[in-house]
Scaffold this motif. Structure first.
Motif: not given
Length: 394
Positions: A231-234, A237-241, A257-262
């Motif tokens: 939901q953060m990515a959507a 607001m992903s970790p790079d933001k 979770m899927g590594p791309e998420l974190v």
């Protein structure tokens, strides 16, 4: 979830068959094999079972094979208490390895204090507890949360948002963090909680977006992390933001979770799979051989594994399976080798260990960014949050 497939172990493995005609000593292995925490706890059970199998293959403990009685805490503190009672009173186990959430540990504590048995608890927690009937091999706050805060502060982060599951560990860990943040003249931009297993974070994310923190401290546990990061990515607001520092996400959770998420987020632990030492290489090879080449290793898994070996060493030092004698021997032992490097229990029943901060990559592994200059002595009571409190066991 990924953890569900790992529960499909054979009944023979779960019972750990003893050598034909040989005497046996029973131990309990109690983790969540179902429910929201299975994503994390199944692999800790697997690591404990690996240690038991290795010890049995090498001759056992004091001439006895170890018979593991495996139980499912089902991500429910009340069930952990029920199963701990069964293990101690009905199965007559010599000791128990298990637990993850502080709620589960708090539920089991009276069982072990009443029976005078010994629980080996493998996961980081909030401190503020000191029992002669629990060996705390996971991190105390001064070995994980506070090094993470100090590192973040050194990187120039000044405002922090605290997000956690709604139970004792996240609330107490965040209390400690908030006390330090405030004492340093920095800012807590917000503090929000979600029920363990909760998946609706729109309101929390809206508050994070409005607060614009420099960094999020994440004390969510279990598969709530999946919903939070998705939901953060959507929301853009992903970790790079907005950087996130997690205390309960390791390699297993990243994989599930899927590594791309974190990817790009941070984690603080006392172990990462990327540590280079002979004991870690041996453990990784043995675990992959037993549970699959694509398996990944986490800090709680290593602590679950080393707890069994520490118990064996303490039993042999004591020359007895009696829990009180084993505890006394455990805190008097010289450092023992482990995938963490040599480790030693302090007199407060907690492990002296090195702190690490890592950054998640696209494969779900962690690049180590920071290592403590020396192993950190455990302090259950943070002096800023709990002044004047000490831990004395004797």
């Amino acid at each position: 979830m990924a953890g569900t497939a790992l529960t499909a172990c054979s009944k023979a493995e779960e019972k750990t068959a003893t050598a034909a005609g040989g005497d046996a000593v029973k131990v309990g292995v109690l983790q969540s094999l179902s429910g929201t925490m299975a994503i994390s706890e199944v692999t800790v059970k697997n690591a404990s079972m690996l240690a038991i199998d290795e010890i049995n293959a090498a001759g056992g403990v004091l001439g006895k094979q170890i018979e593991a009685v495996v139980e499912d805490g089902a991500s429910d503190p009340a069930i952990f208490a029920q199963k701990a009672t069964k293990l101690v009173e009905s199965d007559k186990v010599a000791t128990v390895f298990g637990g993850w959430t502080s709620a589960s540990r708090k539920a089991m504590l009276p069982v072990f204090e009443k029976s005078k048995n010994l629980l080996w608890y493998p996961v980081q927690f909030e401190g503020n507890e000191c029992s002669p009937n629990i060996m705390y091999s996971g991190a105390q706050p001064n070995q994980q949360a506070l090094p993470a805060y100090d590192w973040a502060k050194s990187k120039g982060y000044k405002t922090f948002f605290l997000v956690g599951s709604d139970y004792v560990y996240p609330r107490t860990a965040n209390l400690i963090l908030a006390k330090h943040i405030t004492a340093d003249g920095l800012k807590v931009a917000g503090e929000e909680y979600q029920a363990l297993g909760g998946t609706e974070f729109s309101g929390v994310i809206a508050k994070i977006k409005a607060a614009k923190p420099d960094l999020i401290f994440n004390t969510l546990n279990g598969d709530s992390n999946v919903a939070f990061f998705k939901q953060m990515a959507a929301a853009g607001m992903s970790p790079d933001k907005i950087p996130v520092m997690s205390f309960s996400i390791g390699e297993q959770e990243a994989k599930a979770m899927g590594p791309e998420l974190v990817k790009g987020s941070y984690a603080a632990w006392n172990y990462f799979q990327t540590l280079e030492n002979p004991e870690n290489a041996k453990f990784i090879a043995a675990y992959k051989a037993k549970f699959g080449a694509d398996a990944v290793m986490t800090d709680p898994m290593i602590h679950g594994y080393l707890d069994v070996y520490a118990w064996k060493a303490a039993v042999e030092k004591a020359g007895d399976f009696d829990p009180a004698k084993v505890r006394a021997a455990a805190v008097a032992m010289d450092p023992i080798p482990s995938p963490l490097g040599p480790v030693k229990f302090a007199t407060n029943n907690s492990l002296t260990q090195t702190g690490y901060i890592g950054e998640a990559d696209a494969a779900g592994q962690f690049k180590i960014l920071w290592t403590s200059t020396a192993p950190i002595a455990p302090d259950p009571y943070d002096p800023v949050a709990f002044p004047g409190k000490t831990c004395v066991i004797g």
